[in-house]
Design an enzyme around this catalytic site. Structure first.
Site, PDB file in Angstrom:
ATOM      1  CG  HIS A  49      -1.650   1.285   1.441  1.00  0.00           C
ATOM      2  ND1 HIS A  49      -2.500   1.863   0.517  1.00  0.00           N
ATOM      3  CD2 HIS A  49      -1.601   2.144   2.508  1.00  0.00           C
ATOM      4  CE1 HIS A  49      -2.944   3.020   1.008  1.00  0.00           C
ATOM      5  NE2 HIS A  49      -2.419   3.207   2.213  1.00  0.00           N
ATOM      6  CG  HIS A  92       1.024   6.843   4.437  1.00  0.00           C
ATOM      7  ND1 HIS A  92       1.439   6.081   3.366  1.00  0.00           N
ATOM      8  CD2 HIS A  92      -0.236   6.438   4.717  1.00  0.00           C
ATOM      9  CE1 HIS A  92       0.462   5.262   3.015  1.00  0.00           C
ATOM     10  NE2 HIS A  92      -0.569   5.453   3.815  1.00  0.00           N
ATOM     11  CD  GLU A 111      -3.153   6.314  13.371  1.00  0.00           C
ATOM     12  OE1 GLU A 111      -4.170   6.109  14.060  1.00  0.00           O
ATOM     13  OE2 GLU A 111      -2.494   7.357  13.451  1.00  0.00           O
ATOM     14  CG  ASP A 112      -1.483   1.218  10.845  1.00  0.00           C
ATOM     15  OD1 ASP A 112      -2.316   1.669  11.649  1.00  0.00           O
ATOM     16  OD2 ASP A 112      -1.634   1.237   9.613  1.00  0.00           O
ATOM     17  CG  ASP A 122      -3.689   6.759   2.646  1.00  0.00           C
ATOM     18  OD1 ASP A 122      -3.460   5.549   2.469  1.00  0.00           O
ATOM     19  OD2 ASP A 122      -4.373   7.203   3.600  1.00  0.00           O
ATOM     20  CG  ASP A 130     -20.260  19.952 -20.734  1.00  0.00           C
ATOM     21  OD1 ASP A 130     -19.453  20.411 -19.924  1.00  0.00           O
ATOM     22  OD2 ASP A 130     -21.320  19.404 -20.415  1.00  0.00           O
TER      23      ASP A 130
END
Length: 728
Positions: free
Chosen positions: A64, A88, A92-93, A155, A275
């Site tokens: 990921h 990133h 957090e994990d 993300d 359009d």
């Protein structure tokens, strides 16, 4: 050039994983080897940190962040952004924290990762639809470095591309969040390519049947669209060649979500959507844009009222282009967009277009995000100057995108928008006027904080209220919102009015008592008659005027008595001496409408008298004060007063102290006063001669007995020659 067609996604299987080697090969096209190696090191660090973690699809979790970095590399983002993309989810994990990342990859990368983590944590505390726009603004306001938002968008894009492994309810929830929050953020930042993919992926996930039906209906109505597009494109190219213009003509179809929104919001059928076909003509200069416009208008008839010049007047997010709509072959409407290469890059990638540094600028001066941001802003300035028009984009998209607003949470998770510098009092009044009027304290992020502390975006604010509490006039010194300011002033004005009515009633009762009657003995029609005779609005207004000193209580009482008893009309103007009236009791807590004179500073124990003054109500003087003596010839303005027995507050009084000049004598004097449980409110010194000083003190005392005790303590100071109570 970019060419757009309908997005058709298969949600049954995830996107094929990209390898780190493939990514580094693509990065080598625009980044130096040293930075490519740093990104590669970030990948292996993330791989180790996420070891043992898998995605829903069963793939290793590190696929990921690798895919997110791949998306940013297609935007040709800088190395720090790509490293942050790799890392990133690490904070957090996993067990790794921000200082660890700072040690390994530098403070800027650690800040970027931490910013993405914070956005993830506050994400969707409130899922109410009306909160979506505020969340967009909050997300932007919290990201001091705009690259935090770009990493977050990448993300979310990869998560959208791999929605197929999730159950339908969760898939729809994520799609809704994307359409409500992330697609508008991409739009705000001018990132057209990203927004289009967000919208079509979200639409496909939210409404797969509607997407399929619109696609089928378009195909049935227009047949093989690619052949039509190619034929129109060829006609435009031939026309431009004949006029000698070098240009790239790109045909594109309107994306599904845009068609769906127009059909739903404007209640139009597919036939009415103007359009459906669109062509982009990319040229080398602004001047050529206008020349090409003339060519296409000579090729097909323009639709009246459909021309827009976004080159002269750019959109707020920096978008620039010429737009026109033409009647094409078989009457099919065609939208034409004409722009330069720079405008095309800006339109597709928005602010991301400005993060790529030239080879000579690979290491900009100063590695901070602010140094990079300055280069980005400079790039935007140059773009706007080339267009020769406004700097509206700079005003709308800054490094802190919303510098004049803060977004805070209520304890229930709702988002409140407030101006910069707003405090908890502004927040309280924004929730409700009653909350503002009764607030006594606040908690910011669960800690007690001063009511005057400016709020920051992302904080949770809780207001503590107490029944019976009142706004503090000092709040007017720090509140910034008009609602808070007007709420405080309205309450204080109402409070002043209430106090005036109460005081006026007491004064009228006292005046009537001196005439051996009371207000309760009068019928309502007597009071109504008095209001009519005196030309006031109501009895309450009359009492307010008495309390404010604009009407004399004794005269009013006399008029009321005369209205009841016609026999006393001849005596209407007879005014007995003030001493014959019953005295009004002073507690010292009457509020705005009972004021203590500064000429004589009356304190409990003094013989006092009240003088009715316009706007000030009753001003309390000592009986011996020359100002009160002068007014004795206006007995209607004099109110007899007496002190209550249970007074518990300090009153100001002025002392005059003569003493020999000595070093530190004022400090000794202050210590003696404080030691007698009194406070010094004001101190001034005048020098009569080189040896003697005269000091004027205004101090707070409880009574004459307390004052006598303080004066004794002062006299005991050896340097003191004389101490006396000052009376002007």
């Amino acid at each position: 050039m970019h060419q757009y067609s309908f997005f058709t996604f298969d949600y049954s299987k995830p996107e094929p994983a990209q390898s780190i080697d493939a990514l580094t090969r693509s990065l080598a096209d625009y980044l130096p080897p040293l930075q490519v190696n740093q990104i590669k090191r970030a990948y292996y660090y993330a791989e180790q940190a996420h070891e043992g973690q898998n995605r829903r699809s069963g793939e290793p979790y590190v696929t990921h962040p690798l895919a997110v970095a791949g998306i940013l590399s297609n935007m040709r983002m800088d190395a720090q952004s790509l490293m942050a993309a790799m890392l990133h989810d690490v904070i957090e994990d996993t067990a790794i924290n921000k200082p660890d990342l700072s040690d390994q990859f530098g403070e800027v990368v650690a800040e970027l990762v931490d910013g993405v983590s914070k956005l993830t944590r506050i994400e969707f505390q409130s899922k109410a639809e009306q909160q979506a726009e505020n969340f967009q603004k909050m997300a932007l306001a919290m990201a001091k470095d705009i690259r935090v938002i770009l990493v977050k968008l990448a993300d979310r894009l990869h998560n959208m591309r791999t929605l197929g492994v999730l159950p339908p309810p969760k898939r729809r929830r994520i799609a809704r969040e994307t359409l409500e929050i992330y697609a508008p953020i991409a739009q705000r930042l001018g990132m057209h390519t990203l927004r289009v993919e967000f919208e079509d992926l979200g639409f496909q996930a939210m409404h797969p049947m509607r997407a399929a039906r619109i696609r089928k209906a378009i195909k049935n109505r227009f047949g093989d669209r690619k052949k039509t597009i190619e034929a129109i494109r060829q006609n435009i190219e031939n026309c431009l060649d004949e006029e000698g213009h070098t240009a790239q003509v790109v045909g594109r179809e309107k994306h599904l979500y845009s068609i769906y929104n127009k059909m739903r919001n404007k209640r139009k059928s597919l036939r009415e959507i103007l359009d459906l076909y669109a062509f982009r003509i990319v040229v080398d200069s602004v001047d050529t844009c206008y020349r090409v416009l003339g060519c296409v208008h000579s090729l097909y008839k323009p639709v009246p009222g459909q021309f827009k010049d976004y080159i002269a007047i750019p959109k707020a997010n920096g978008y620039q282009s010429l737009h026109t709509v033409l009647f094409g072959m078989e009457g099919v409407p065609i939208e034409i967009q004409i722009r330069t290469h720079e405008m095309e890059e800006m339109a597709n990638n928005g602010i991301a277009a400005h993060w790529l540094y030239k080879s000579s600028e690979q290491e900009p001066r100063g590695n901070s995000s602010h140094a990079r941001a300055r280069q980005w802003v400079q790039g935007l300035l140059e773009m706007q100057q080339r267009a020769g028009d406004s700097l509206e984009f700079i005003e709308n998209v800054k490094i802190d995108l919303f510098p004049d607003e803060v977004y805070v949470f209520t304890p229930r998770g709702d988002i409140m928008e407030l101006p910069a510098g707003a405090t908890a009092v502004d927040f309280a009044y924004a929730v409700h006027s009653d909350i503002g009027n009764s607030c006594v304290a606040c908690r910011i992020n669960r800690r007690l904080a001063p009511l005057s502390e400016p709020l920051q975006s992302g904080q949770t604010v809780e207001v503590i209220t107490t029944p019976g509490a009142q706004p503090n006039p000092a709040w007017l010194n720090f509140v910034v919102t008009a609602k808070a300011r007007s709420g405080i002033r309205h309450f204080l004005k109402h409070q002043r009015k209430t106090e005036a009515v109460e005081l006026g009633k007491r004064m009228l009762e006292r005046a009537l008592a001196s005439m051996e009657t009371s207000l309760d003995e009068f019928e309502p029609h007597h009071l109504d008659q008095l209001v009519e005779v005196l030309h006031t609005k109501s009895i309450e207004s009359l009492l307010e005027q008495i309390g404010m000193g604009n009407r004399v209580a004794y005269l009013t009482a006399r008029q009321l008595l005369n209205l009841r008893d016609e026999r006393h009309q001849d005596d209407e103007n007879a005014l007995p001496a003030a001493q014959s009236r019953q005295a009004m009791v002073i507690h010292g807590t009457e509020g705005f409408l009972v004021n203590f004179a500064r000429c004589c500073y009356p304190i409990p124990g003094d013989h006092i008298v009240g003088i009715v003054s316009s706007e000030k109500g009753v001003v309390v003087h000592c009986e011996s004060c020359h100002n009160s003596i002068e007014l004795r010839n206006e007995p209607e303005r004099v109110v007899p007063l007496t002190w209550a027995d249970d007074i518990d507050r300090d009153f100001s009084v002025e002392l005059k102290v003569e003493l020999s000049k000595q070093r530190g004598i004022i400090a000794v004097l202050a210590t003696r006063v404080n030691g007698a449980d009194a406070s010094i409110e004001k101190i001034s010194v005048e020098d009569e001669n080189p040896k003697i000083s005269t000091i004027h003190l205004v101090i707070g005392v409880r009574s004459r007995v307390h004052l006598a005790s303080i004066m004794r303590r002062i006299r005991n100071i050896p340097a003191v020659i004389k101490v006396e109570r000052e009376k002007h």
